[in-house]
Write a protein that holds these residues in place. Structure first.
Motif, PDB file in Angstrom:
ATOM      1  N   ASN A 289      15.042 -62.609  28.259  1.00 41.76           N
ATOM      2  CA  ASN A 289      13.589 -62.871  28.335  1.00 41.76           C
ATOM      3  C   ASN A 289      12.773 -61.838  27.564  1.00 41.76           C
ATOM      4  O   ASN A 289      11.559 -61.699  27.786  1.00 41.76           O
ATOM      5  N   VAL A 290      13.385 -61.051  26.679  1.00 39.76           N
ATOM      6  CA  VAL A 290      12.659 -60.076  25.874  1.00 39.76           C
ATOM      7  C   VAL A 290      12.907 -60.379  24.410  1.00 39.76           C
ATOM      8  O   VAL A 290      14.064 -60.408  23.968  1.00 39.76           O
ATOM      9  N   ASN A 291      11.819 -60.596  23.650  1.00 41.84           N
ATOM     10  CA  ASN A 291      11.932 -60.848  22.213  1.00 41.84           C
ATOM     11  C   ASN A 291      10.741 -60.187  21.540  1.00 41.84           C
ATOM     12  O   ASN A 291       9.641 -60.760  21.450  1.00 41.84           O
ATOM     13  N   VAL A 292      10.921 -58.958  21.088  1.00 39.73           N
ATOM     14  CA  VAL A 292       9.825 -58.180  20.514  1.00 39.73           C
ATOM     15  C   VAL A 292       9.684 -58.522  19.037  1.00 39.73           C
ATOM     16  O   VAL A 292      10.575 -58.219  18.230  1.00 39.73           O
ATOM     17  N   THR A 293       8.566 -59.152  18.695  1.00 41.34           N
ATOM     18  CA  THR A 293       8.266 -59.490  17.290  1.00 41.34           C
ATOM     19  C   THR A 293       6.950 -58.899  16.817  1.00 41.34           C
ATOM     20  O   THR A 293       6.651 -58.929  15.630  1.00 41.34           O
ATOM     21  N   ASN A 294       6.132 -58.334  17.791  1.00 42.24           N
ATOM     22  CA  ASN A 294       4.829 -57.769  17.427  1.00 42.24           C
ATOM     23  C   ASN A 294       4.423 -56.796  18.507  1.00 42.24           C
ATOM     24  O   ASN A 294       5.170 -56.565  19.483  1.00 42.24           O
TER      25      ASN A 294
ATOM     26  N   PHE B 232       4.482 -57.946  24.470  1.00 37.51           N
ATOM     27  CA  PHE B 232       4.463 -57.006  25.583  1.00 37.51           C
ATOM     28  C   PHE B 232       3.614 -57.495  26.756  1.00 37.51           C
ATOM     29  O   PHE B 232       3.390 -56.774  27.723  1.00 37.51           O
ATOM     30  N   LYS B 233       3.096 -58.778  26.680  1.00 40.77           N
ATOM     31  CA  LYS B 233       2.177 -59.261  27.712  1.00 40.77           C
ATOM     32  C   LYS B 233       2.827 -59.357  29.094  1.00 40.77           C
ATOM     33  O   LYS B 233       2.195 -59.036  30.102  1.00 40.77           O
ATOM     34  N   ASP B 234       4.120 -59.794  29.159  1.00 39.88           N
ATOM     35  CA  ASP B 234       4.745 -59.997  30.476  1.00 39.88           C
ATOM     36  C   ASP B 234       5.332 -58.696  31.043  1.00 39.88           C
ATOM     37  O   ASP B 234       5.887 -58.690  32.140  1.00 39.88           O
ATOM     38  N   GLY B 235       5.224 -57.588  30.354  1.00 39.95           N
ATOM     39  CA  GLY B 235       5.680 -56.299  30.884  1.00 39.95           C
ATOM     40  C   GLY B 235       7.186 -56.076  30.812  1.00 39.95           C
ATOM     41  O   GLY B 235       7.665 -54.958  31.036  1.00 39.95           O
ATOM     42  N   LEU B 236       7.998 -57.118  30.509  1.00 40.90           N
ATOM     43  CA  LEU B 236       9.466 -56.966  30.493  1.00 40.90           C
ATOM     44  C   LEU B 236       9.921 -56.058  29.358  1.00 40.90           C
ATOM     45  O   LEU B 236      10.920 -55.348  29.481  1.00 40.90           O
TER      46      LEU B 236
END
Length: 776
Positions: free
Chosen positions: A42-47, A52-56
């Motif tokens: 459930n984590v996919n950092v692209t920006n 980062f909105k869901d805090g995970l």
């Protein structure tokens, strides 16, 4: 506008020193986040806004570096505010990162402020970077200590194995020497020694041969590991070097050489002595009987009461006895010759033989005395005894030689024989056939003797033949007995011929198996030589091929054992030579052991090349190029290059060693040394004139790759010590695993600098000792 400028200034100073894989600060920070959060669901950092909105993403970054602070598996993607607040509070409490963002604001905003998130994420990066540096330093130290402990274990195992092997060799050499040097007293004792030596060669020695091969392989592997880890070479205890092991093994094999042949020769010698003893006893018995019979005749001869004819007959009979005595004198000489040969050969019954021979000489001397006295008595009475019966004299002259021939023929027919080839049996058969061919001639002599006796009986009406005690009936009995012995001799010779033919078949069978086995071992040796010559074979493929080749060799062990069984049958049959085969079981055994050792050595060489490739970070093509160049200049195929060949090999690989630019500084005596001389001191420190393949590979891989050094380990300890010149046991235990920490503490000496504190340790001397640069 003012707020935007403030964020720009903060952002610039927060991330300007971030650099990941030569990217810009922003791209580097984003790539760092992506690498650290990649394993998390459930984590996919692209920006730096919506990702980062869901805090995970924040929770994943903390969990990746400090899993003890975040229970990531219980977080939910749909609980954004909780996740954000959870991450912010943990970061503030445990990592000293102030809360810069509002959880509700980020969760409710469609696109959170990118600069604010970047600034906050950069705080994570800086917080974790310092702990990562200490972790890397601790990991480097652990790696080095692991290598050191493994090497110490291998050294202890080598010492133990070498000690046991040398003790075994020193125990076996006197035993083998005793088997060769101590003369056996009986055939059974020789056979027992043969069986003991066969058991040693087939059962006791093979495991020790494997143990020796493993010892050499382990030693080479240990030295390779030490070179690859930049450690000083392992120097075994005195008397336990590989050259000492090889020297002791060579002494063992030198001691073994020829033992089996010596025992076989000893067995044949004892059998021949037993045969000579049987002949000696037979001749002694026959001669003693004749002497006793002759002395009895002299004793009972009543010369005083004999008439003239009887005395004349006795004189002529005495003349005939001289002829008979000469023949028996030759038999006495034969007895003495046999006795002398048995005594010189060290026969175990030599004393008995010498005593019997001396006794026969005494009997002969007594016979000479008796015969001389008898002759003197006849000469004294000759004046009154002149008449002689010529026919009886002629009878005696014919009968006595014929009787001697009968006795000699009987001895020959009863003579025992031992043959070791078909040719020897055929020679006896030919002699026997020649004997049978002359029977008609001697039968005619016997008929003539019968005719003469008949004529004597017609002329003489009283008295006995004074010239001989032989009678026609006695000669007839001996003649008939001789005729009965002939077919018995025929059967014995035929049995011996059949036995030798069976032995010859056994020789041929062994020769067929031995010649095939020798050719097979040669072919397998060729396969081993060609195993690493294929240009398309990788090192792993070569290793797999050698493993299959080793299994193939082991699969032929039944054929080898069958050869041993055939050899045992040959020894049991006392077969000494084999014209059909040039190979002996001893040479085949050496070929079998050399085949095993060749596969093991080749396999170990490939394993070491793989170890060099994997440890040095060089690719397989580089290893192949180095080995191909070495093999090209190794004209003798002995795994060594002389200095001229080594120079040419370096040049072929592009390493220039001949130009003036490679001259180094003058030494203390003003002399200059070329770069090539410097290289020679590395690959041939003892200046033997030879460069081994392993030394060549070590030099080339050192030129092509980087290795951990004492300076790197010192720098790592300095990080753990917080830039101090000493380190405390508490700092070591905090950063290293417990067993590695105790290993370091036990080996570090106390630090004695001016800034020392109680319990401080000197990590500088410890690190240099690991690489053989100090005497610690």
């Amino acid at each position: 506008m003012t707020l935007g400028m403030i964020w720009t200034i903060i952002l610039r100073f927060a991330i300007q020193d971030i650099s990941v894989e030569e990217m810009s600060a922003k791209e580097g920070l984003l790539l760092w986040c992506q690498k650290k959060t990649a394993p998390y669901k459930n984590v996919n950092v692209t920006n730096f806004h919506t990702s980062f909105k869901d805090g995970l993403a924040f929770c994943a970054l903390i969990h990746r570096h400090r899993p003890d602070l975040i229970d990531y598996n219980h977080l939910r993607k749909d609980n954004a505010v909780y996740n954000l607040q959870y991450a912010f509070e943990v970061a503030e409490k445990e990592l000293d990162i102030p809360i810069m963002l509002d959880a509700n604001d980020i969760a409710s905003t469609m696109r959170p402020d990118e600069r604010a998130i970047m600034t906050y994420v950069s705080s994570y990066y800086h917080a974790f970077a310092s702990s990562q540096q200490a972790s890397q330093a601790a990991n480097r130290i652990c790696k080095v200590l692991n290598v050191n402990q493994e090497n110490e274990t291998l050294m202890d195992e080598y010492e133990t194995l070498a000690s046991g092997l040398i003790e075994w060799i020193e125990h076996m050499i006197p035993w083998i020497d005793q088997m060769r040097e101590q003369r056996a007293s009986s055939i059974d004792e020789v056979r027992s020694r043969l069986e003991e030596f066969r058991t040693y060669r087939l059962t006791v020695k093979p495991p020790k041969t494997e143990e020796k091969g493993k010892l050499i392989t382990d030693y080479n592997t240990l030295q390779t590991k030490l070179r690859l880890s930049n450690r000083p070479a392992f120097l075994p205890s005195e008397g336990k070097l590989i050259v000492d092991i090889e020297r002791a093994w060579d002494n063992l094999e030198t001691t073994e050489r020829g033992v089996e042949q010596h025992l076989m020769t000893e067995l044949i010698r004892l059998e021949r002595l037993e045969h000579l003893f049987a002949r000696f006893s037979q001749k002694c018995d026959s001669l003693a009987a004749w002497i006793t019979e002759s002395k009895a005749y002299f004793k009972k001869d009543n010369i005083a009461e004999a008439d003239l004819n009887e005395l004349l007959g006795k004189i002529k009979s005495d003349d005939a006895f001289d002829t008979d005595m000469g023949i028996h004198r030759e038999r006495l000489d034969q007895v003495a010759s046999l006795a002398q040969e048995m005594v010189q050969q060290g026969f175990n019954k030599a004393a008995e033989v010498a005593a019997r021979s001396q006794a026969m000489n005494g009997l002969w001397e007594n016979l000479l005395v008796a015969r001389t006295k008898h002759r003197e008595d006849l000469e004294n009475a000759r004046e009154t005894q002149e008449k002689i019966d010529s026919m009886r004299l002629e009878f005696a002259k014919k009968a006595n030689p014929f009787n001697n021939w009968l006795e000699g023929a009987r001895e020959d027919l009863l003579d025992m024989f031992v043959c070791h080839s078909i040719e020897e049996v055929n020679s006896l058969v030919t002699a026997h056939e020649e004997f049978k061919a002359c029977l008609p001639e001697f039968h005619q002599i016997f008929l003539d003797i019968q005719q003469m006796q008949q004529e004597i009986d017609v002329i003489a009406s009283f008295g006995s033949n004074p010239y001989t005690n032989l009678e026609v009936d006695t000669l007839g009995t001996k003649w008939n007995e001789l005729l009965q012995l002939i077919p018995q001799r025929d059967q014995l010779l035929q049995d011996a011929l059949v036995k030798e033919k069976k032995k010859d078949e056994l020789r041929k069978t062994f020769a067929n198996h031995a010649n095939w086995f020798a050719n097979w071992t040669s072919e397998e040796q060729q396969k081993i030589s060609e195993s690493t010559m294929g240009p398309d074979l990788s090192l792993n493929e070569q290793l797999a091929y050698l493993g299959e080749l080793l299994e193939e060799v082991e699969g032929y062990k039944p054929q080898y054992e069958e050869l041993e069984n055939l050899n045992k049958l040959i020894q049991n049959e006392v077969i000494f030579n084999n014209p059909y085969c040039k190979h002996t079981m001893e040479s085949l055994n050496v070929s079998w052991e050399e085949l095993h050792n060749s596969v093991a050595r080749q396999k170990n060489a490939v394993e070491n090349q793989i170890l060099v490739r994997d440890s040095k970070g060089i690719n397989e093509e580089q290893v192949k190029e180095m080995k191909s160049a070495f093999d090209h200049f190794d004209k003798n195929d002995d795994g060594r290059l002389d200095h001229f060949e080594f120079r040419a090999c370096l040049v072929s690989l592009g390493y220039n060693v001949d130009t003036e630019e490679h001259l180094v500084n003058h030494n203390s005596e003003g002399e200059r040394h070329s770069d090539f001389e410097r290289v020679l001191h590395l690959v041939d420190p003892d200046m033997t004139g030879q460069v081994t393949f392993q030394a060549f590979m070590d030099f080339m891989t050192q030129e092509a790759s980087d290795m951990d050094t004492a300076e790197q380990i010192i720098a790592s300890f300095r990080v753990l010590a917080g830039d101090k010149r000493y380190i405390t046991p508490e700092e070591i235990r905090r950063e290293l695993p417990s067993h590695q920490a105790e290993y370091c503490i036990a080996r570090m000496v106390p630090y004695d600098g001016h800034d020392a504190i109680p319990g401080s340790l000197d990590y500088l001397s410890f690190a240099t000792a690991l690489y053989g640069q100090s005497d610690l």
